[in-house]
Write a protein that holds these residues in place. Structure first.
Motif, short mmCIF file in Angstrom:
data_model
loop_
_atom_site.label_atom_id
_atom_site.label_comp_id
_atom_site.label_asym_id
_atom_site.label_seq_id
_atom_site.Cartn_x
_atom_site.Cartn_y
_atom_site.Cartn_z
N ARG A 53 0.84 -1.20 0.00
CA ARG A 53 0.00 0.00 0.00
C ARG A 53 0.87 1.25 0.00
O ARG A 53 0.60 2.22 -0.72
CB ARG A 53 -0.92 0.00 1.21
CG ARG A 53 -1.90 1.15 1.22
CD ARG A 53 -2.91 0.98 2.32
NE ARG A 53 -2.25 0.90 3.60
CZ ARG A 53 -2.46 1.75 4.60
NH1 ARG A 53 -3.32 2.71 4.47
NH2 ARG A 53 -1.84 1.62 5.74
N ARG A 56 2.34 1.75 -3.50
CA ARG A 56 1.34 2.27 -4.42
C ARG A 56 1.06 3.74 -4.16
O ARG A 56 0.92 4.54 -5.09
CB ARG A 56 0.05 1.45 -4.32
CG ARG A 56 0.16 0.05 -4.93
CD ARG A 56 -1.19 -0.63 -5.00
NE ARG A 56 -1.83 -0.81 -3.70
CZ ARG A 56 -1.60 -1.83 -2.87
NH1 ARG A 56 -0.74 -2.77 -3.21
NH2 ARG A 56 -2.23 -1.91 -1.72
N GLU A 59 3.90 5.73 -5.58
CA GLU A 59 3.83 5.78 -7.04
C GLU A 59 2.77 6.77 -7.51
O GLU A 59 2.98 7.51 -8.46
CB GLU A 59 3.55 4.39 -7.60
CG GLU A 59 4.73 3.45 -7.47
CD GLU A 59 4.37 2.01 -7.82
OE1 GLU A 59 3.18 1.70 -8.02
OE2 GLU A 59 5.30 1.19 -7.86
N ARG A 60 1.60 6.78 -6.86
CA ARG A 60 0.55 7.74 -7.21
C ARG A 60 1.02 9.16 -6.97
O ARG A 60 0.80 10.06 -7.78
CB ARG A 60 -0.72 7.46 -6.42
CG ARG A 60 -1.58 6.38 -7.01
CD ARG A 60 -2.93 6.38 -6.33
NE ARG A 60 -2.79 6.11 -4.90
CZ ARG A 60 -3.14 4.96 -4.32
NH1 ARG A 60 -3.68 4.00 -5.02
NH2 ARG A 60 -2.95 4.78 -3.04
#
Length: 134
Positions: A53, A56, A59-60
């Motif tokens: 999590r 991610r 990365e976002r």
């Protein structure tokens, strides 16, 4: 108010005397859920410390702001490696301390802090009663 029962497989199980419910095992891994059971339990749950999590999310954030700070990704990787190293050290300690044969003797101190088990493999193991680790 616990009862501890040793087995021929080298595992000790702890039970609450009032409720009769199991309260863990020595080593702790003996009652751990299988990977599939753990995956089903965690399905859809979010909890602190989830590396996937966090990755991610980074990365976002990188795609929104034009690039992630390399130090963020490096820190996440160092944290993951640290957790992996700690887990492997814990597993090695449990493997060294676990009995190969039957548990033939169990003693717990009067304050329920330390437990000693004796095995048919001529090994004495001191366990932390609370953490269920050697």
């Amino acid at each position: 108010n616990f009862a501890v029962v040793g087995t021929a497989g080298g595992v000790c199980y702890r039970y609450n005397l009032q409720s009769g419910l199991p309260r863990g095992s020595y080593p702790r891994d003996a009652t751990s859920p299988t990977e599939e059971e753990e995956r089903k339990r965690k399905k859809g749950l979010r909890f602190a410390g989830d590396v996937g999590r966090t990755t991610r999310m980074l990365e976002r954030s990188a795609s929104k702001h034009g690039g992630a700070s390399p130090s963020d990704a490096d820190a996440a990787e160092r944290d993951r490696r640290g957790r992996d190293a700690a887990e492997s050290r814990r597993a090695a300690a449990v493997d060294r301390a676990s009995h190969v044969g039957a548990v033939v003797g169990i003693a717990v101190d009067s304050l329920n802090r330390t437990m000693v088990t004796a095995g048919s493999d001529s090994k004495l193991v001191l366990w932390n009663f609370a953490t269920r680790m050697p």
